[in-house]
Design an enzyme around this catalytic site. Structure first.
Site, mmCIF file in Angstrom:
data_model
loop_
_atom_site.group_PDB
_atom_site.id
_atom_site.type_symbol
_atom_site.label_atom_id
_atom_site.label_comp_id
_atom_site.label_asym_id
_atom_site.label_seq_id
_atom_site.Cartn_x
_atom_site.Cartn_y
_atom_site.Cartn_z
ATOM 1 N N ASN A 209 0.850 -1.178 0.000
ATOM 2 C CA ASN A 209 0.000 0.000 0.000
ATOM 3 C C ASN A 209 0.893 1.238 0.000
ATOM 4 O O ASN A 209 2.116 1.144 0.141
ATOM 5 C CB ASN A 209 -0.992 -0.010 1.167
ATOM 6 C CG ASN A 209 -0.328 0.048 2.530
ATOM 7 O OD1 ASN A 209 0.650 0.763 2.738
ATOM 8 N ND2 ASN A 209 -0.869 -0.699 3.487
ATOM 9 N N GLU A 212 3.243 1.720 3.010
ATOM 10 C CA GLU A 212 4.363 0.782 3.003
ATOM 11 C C GLU A 212 5.384 1.163 1.939
ATOM 12 O O GLU A 212 6.599 1.055 2.166
ATOM 13 C CB GLU A 212 3.845 -0.631 2.753
ATOM 14 C CG GLU A 212 3.000 -1.180 3.889
ATOM 15 C CD GLU A 212 2.218 -2.428 3.498
ATOM 16 O OE1 GLU A 212 1.805 -3.174 4.397
ATOM 17 O OE2 GLU A 212 1.992 -2.643 2.276
ATOM 18 N N ASP A 283 -6.559 -8.347 0.820
ATOM 19 C CA ASP A 283 -6.494 -9.793 0.614
ATOM 20 C C ASP A 283 -7.217 -10.184 -0.674
ATOM 21 O O ASP A 283 -6.735 -11.021 -1.444
ATOM 22 C CB ASP A 283 -7.135 -10.523 1.801
ATOM 23 C CG ASP A 283 -6.356 -10.353 3.091
ATOM 24 O OD1 ASP A 283 -5.139 -10.089 3.033
ATOM 25 O OD2 ASP A 283 -6.967 -10.490 4.171
#
Length: 332
Positions: A209, A212, A283
């Site tokens: 993301n 990150e 996910d």
């Protein structure tokens, strides 16, 4: 991408085998009512009505694989406790192969207990209690996990590394797993965390993301990666740093940006849908991405389908999955 091409790729999901390697956990929900304050401390007393359990972390990735019509195998670590038994039962009910869950005597199964109470203001989360260890696994446990992976990788269509920083994906295990995947020509994806990214991460596609990506690159990217110059530099830097073929940076409401070979940079806007809950959307995104690549999609086609899948699940409350039919409808 037209509907016919999307249908072709989605049809390819059926029967694919995805080996998920990552930090499994069990999410426990305690549902109850609040009618008084404790006489022992200034806190609410929750009268518990019932408990529910949902696979979380890498185990939620497994649920997504199964929901999309593919076969899931899971490699991870669990404790020798009731939570492990419940987690295995839940995953088996979904059709997953849990032979790769290695039980470790001195380590609890990661479990997050959320107490949800109904008050006069409505239902709300009162407290969350985490049962876990986050230190890296030792050599003996790593050898047991690696033994399973070496046997399972040849028979799979894709590997998906799901890192929730609970200690499984130590550098050596990641490196050896990716090396095995490369030897056998497997599609490999991973949402590895910034501290674990290095030249050994030679994945088909690495996903992060925007927060990150900023941490991994050391660049200030702004809200949603709004600093386009730094975002592009971060993407190029992560390609060099990881050795991955492609890097995907997810940007929430700002969409997704794909970085690939030959200076490829493509940003896809987020689908204009009403967002109810973003829990678990990452996910679903990486699962759809992985299955699309394993079904012959180009990286860009895979990202387009993953973007659509993310739009499906953010419209649902709680940790949710998407179906192939829902994804196709979103593309259309």
């Amino acid at each position: 991408m037209n509907t016919q091409r999307a249908q072709e790729i989605l049809d390819g999901f059926v029967g694919k085998k995805v080996l998920v390697v990552g930090d499994v956990m069990l999410d426990e929900y305690v549902w109850g009512r609040v009618s008084r304050v404790s006489p022992e401390a200034p806190v609410m007393v929750v009268d518990a009505d019932n408990h529910t359990f949902v696979p979380g972390g890498a185990a939620n990735v497994v649920n997504n694989v199964c929901a999309l019509g593919a076969t899931a195998l899971i490699a991870g670590i669990i404790g020798e406790d009731n939570a492990a038994t419940t987690l295995k039962e839940k995953l088996t009910e979904e059709g997953a192969d849990v032979a790769g869950l290695v039980a470790v005597a001195d380590r609890p199964t990661t479990m997050k207990t959320r107490v949800i109470a109904h008050t006069q203001q409505g239902s709300q989360q009162v407290v969350r209690v985490d049962h876990e260890r986050r230190d890296g696994i030792g050599a003996e446990v790593q050898a047991r996990v690696q033994s399973y992976l070496d046997a399972a990788i040849p028979g799979c269509d894709a590997l998906l590394l799901s890192d929730y920083q609970k200690g499984l994906l130590v550098r050596d295990l990641v490196a050896k797993t990716i090396e095995a995947g490369l030897r056998h020509g497997k599609v490999m994806t991973g949402n590895l965390k910034p501290k674990g990214i290095g030249g050994h991460c030679r994945l088909t596609m690495l996903t992060l993301n925007v927060f990150e990506a900023g941490e991994a690159s050391g660049l200030i990217l702004g809200d949603g990666g709004g600093d386009e110059g730094n975002l592009r530099e971060a993407g190029r830097m992560l390609l060099r740093k990881s050795g991955a073929e492609n890097v995907l940076i997810t940007r929430g409401a700002h969409g997704l940006t794909l970085f690939g070979p030959d200076q490829l940079v493509v940003t896809l806007p987020a689908h204009p849908v009403e967002v109810f809950d973003g829990t678990g959307a990452g996910d679903t995104t990486i699962t759809t991405l992985t299955l699309a690549l394993a079904s012959g999609a180009t990286p860009l086609e895979a990202v387009m389908l993953a973007n659509a899948a993310g739009a499906v699940v953010v419209r649902k409350l709680g940790v949710a999955t998407a179906t192939r039919e829902e994804i196709l409808a979103q593309v259309a």
